[in-house]
Design a protein around this motif. Structure first.
Motif, short mmCIF file in Angstrom:
data_model
loop_
_atom_site.label_atom_id
_atom_site.label_comp_id
_atom_site.label_asym_id
_atom_site.label_seq_id
_atom_site.Cartn_x
_atom_site.Cartn_y
_atom_site.Cartn_z
N LYS A 1 -79.90 -7.12 -8.13
CA LYS A 1 -78.56 -7.43 -8.66
C LYS A 1 -78.50 -8.86 -9.18
O LYS A 1 -77.95 -9.12 -10.25
CB LYS A 1 -77.51 -7.20 -7.59
CG LYS A 1 -77.27 -5.73 -7.29
CD LYS A 1 -76.19 -5.54 -6.27
CE LYS A 1 -76.01 -4.06 -5.96
NZ LYS A 1 -75.01 -3.84 -4.93
N ARG A 2 -79.08 -9.78 -8.42
CA ARG A 2 -79.11 -11.18 -8.87
C ARG A 2 -79.90 -11.29 -10.17
O ARG A 2 -79.50 -11.98 -11.11
CB ARG A 2 -79.74 -12.07 -7.80
CG ARG A 2 -79.95 -13.52 -8.27
CD ARG A 2 -80.79 -14.35 -7.31
NE ARG A 2 -82.03 -13.73 -6.89
CZ ARG A 2 -83.17 -13.74 -7.60
NH1 ARG A 2 -83.22 -14.33 -8.78
NH2 ARG A 2 -84.26 -13.16 -7.13
N ARG A 3 -81.02 -10.59 -10.23
CA ARG A 3 -81.88 -10.66 -11.41
C ARG A 3 -81.18 -10.12 -12.65
O ARG A 3 -81.29 -10.69 -13.74
CB ARG A 3 -83.17 -9.88 -11.16
CG ARG A 3 -84.21 -10.11 -12.21
CD ARG A 3 -84.76 -11.54 -12.13
NE ARG A 3 -85.80 -11.71 -13.12
CZ ARG A 3 -85.76 -12.61 -14.10
NH1 ARG A 3 -84.76 -13.45 -14.19
NH2 ARG A 3 -86.73 -12.69 -14.96
N ALA A 4 -80.43 -9.03 -12.49
CA ALA A 4 -79.68 -8.48 -13.63
C ALA A 4 -78.64 -9.49 -14.11
O ALA A 4 -78.45 -9.67 -15.31
CB ALA A 4 -79.02 -7.16 -13.24
N LYS A 5 -77.98 -10.17 -13.17
CA LYS A 5 -77.01 -11.21 -13.55
C LYS A 5 -77.70 -12.34 -14.31
O LYS A 5 -77.15 -12.86 -15.29
CB LYS A 5 -76.31 -11.76 -12.31
CG LYS A 5 -75.31 -10.81 -11.70
CD LYS A 5 -74.68 -11.40 -10.46
CE LYS A 5 -73.78 -10.39 -9.78
NZ LYS A 5 -73.21 -10.91 -8.53
N GLU A 6 -78.89 -12.71 -13.86
CA GLU A 6 -79.64 -13.76 -14.56
C GLU A 6 -79.97 -13.33 -15.98
O GLU A 6 -79.85 -14.12 -16.92
CB GLU A 6 -80.93 -14.09 -13.80
CG GLU A 6 -80.69 -14.85 -12.52
CD GLU A 6 -81.94 -15.05 -11.69
OE1 GLU A 6 -83.02 -14.50 -12.05
OE2 GLU A 6 -81.86 -15.77 -10.69
N ASN B 1 -78.26 -11.36 -17.81
CA ASN B 1 -77.02 -11.40 -18.58
C ASN B 1 -76.56 -12.82 -18.88
O ASN B 1 -75.80 -13.03 -19.83
CB ASN B 1 -75.93 -10.61 -17.87
CG ASN B 1 -76.04 -9.14 -18.15
OD1 ASN B 1 -76.34 -8.74 -19.27
ND2 ASN B 1 -75.83 -8.32 -17.15
N LYS B 2 -77.02 -13.78 -18.12
CA LYS B 2 -76.69 -15.19 -18.38
C LYS B 2 -77.70 -15.84 -19.33
O LYS B 2 -77.59 -17.02 -19.63
CB LYS B 2 -76.65 -15.97 -17.07
CG LYS B 2 -75.48 -15.62 -16.20
CD LYS B 2 -75.52 -16.42 -14.91
CE LYS B 2 -74.36 -16.05 -14.01
NZ LYS B 2 -74.44 -16.74 -12.71
N GLY B 3 -78.69 -15.07 -19.76
CA GLY B 3 -79.70 -15.60 -20.67
C GLY B 3 -80.82 -16.31 -19.95
O GLY B 3 -81.65 -16.97 -20.57
N LYS B 4 -80.88 -16.21 -18.63
CA LYS B 4 -81.91 -16.86 -17.85
C LYS B 4 -83.03 -15.90 -17.48
O LYS B 4 -83.91 -16.24 -16.72
CB LYS B 4 -81.31 -17.48 -16.59
CG LYS B 4 -80.24 -18.47 -16.91
CD LYS B 4 -79.91 -19.34 -15.75
CE LYS B 4 -78.70 -20.17 -16.07
NZ LYS B 4 -78.93 -21.53 -16.33
N GLY B 5 -82.98 -14.72 -18.00
CA GLY B 5 -84.01 -13.73 -17.72
C GLY B 5 -85.15 -13.87 -18.70
O GLY B 5 -85.38 -14.91 -19.29
N ALA B 6 -85.85 -12.79 -18.88
CA ALA B 6 -86.99 -12.76 -19.79
C ALA B 6 -86.55 -13.00 -21.23
O ALA B 6 -85.43 -12.68 -21.62
CB ALA B 6 -87.68 -11.41 -19.68
N LYS B 7 -87.43 -13.56 -22.00
CA LYS B 7 -87.17 -13.81 -23.41
C LYS B 7 -86.74 -12.52 -24.13
O LYS B 7 -85.87 -12.53 -24.98
CB LYS B 7 -88.43 -14.39 -24.06
CG LYS B 7 -88.24 -14.89 -25.45
CD LYS B 7 -89.58 -15.36 -26.01
CE LYS B 7 -89.46 -16.78 -26.47
NZ LYS B 7 -90.70 -17.25 -27.09
N TYR B 8 -87.36 -11.40 -23.74
CA TYR B 8 -87.05 -10.11 -24.36
C TYR B 8 -85.57 -9.77 -24.25
O TYR B 8 -84.97 -9.25 -25.20
CB TYR B 8 -87.89 -9.00 -23.71
CG TYR B 8 -87.65 -7.64 -24.32
CD1 TYR B 8 -88.32 -7.24 -25.46
CD2 TYR B 8 -86.72 -6.76 -23.77
CE1 TYR B 8 -88.09 -6.01 -26.04
CE2 TYR B 8 -86.48 -5.53 -24.34
CZ TYR B 8 -87.16 -5.15 -25.47
OH TYR B 8 -86.92 -3.93 -26.04
N THR B 9 -84.97 -10.03 -23.11
CA THR B 9 -83.58 -9.61 -22.89
C THR B 9 -82.56 -10.59 -23.43
O THR B 9 -81.39 -10.24 -23.59
CB THR B 9 -83.30 -9.37 -21.39
OG1 THR B 9 -83.52 -10.57 -20.66
CG2 THR B 9 -84.17 -8.25 -20.84
#
Length: 85
Positions: free
Chosen positions: A23-28, A30-38
């Motif tokens: 859940k935390r990772r999905a939020k990240e 969505n905040k643009g802090k995830g993988a470059k792809y997303t």
């Protein structure tokens, strides 16, 4: 615990990763802090989570899922959601 997860992106593509907190990772993502792809495909929605006991198992499973064709990934997501995507 470690988890393998898939998120569905705005363009209907699926991104697979591993984490200790889906859940935390999905939020990240969505905040643009995830993988470059997303980053350019937000918002994302968590559509699949699988628990593993070790980081190595999670990484192996992530790799295995990434090797699948999209139709197979969709089947995994559909089974996990109980057919309610």
């Amino acid at each position: 615990m470690y988890y393998v997860y898939m998120v569905r992106c705005k363009d209907n593509s699926l991104y697979t990763g591993w984490t200790t907190d889906p859940k935390r990772r999905a939020k990240e993502h969505n905040k643009g802090k995830g993988a470059k792809y997303t980053r350019s495909r937000r918002p994302v929605k968590l559509v699949y989570v699988e628990e593993t006991s070790t980081k190595q198992e999670a990484m192996k499973r992530e790799y295995a899922i990434k090797q699948l064709q999209k139709v197979e990934k969709e089947k995994i997501c559909l089974r996990w959601s109980g057919g309610q995507l």
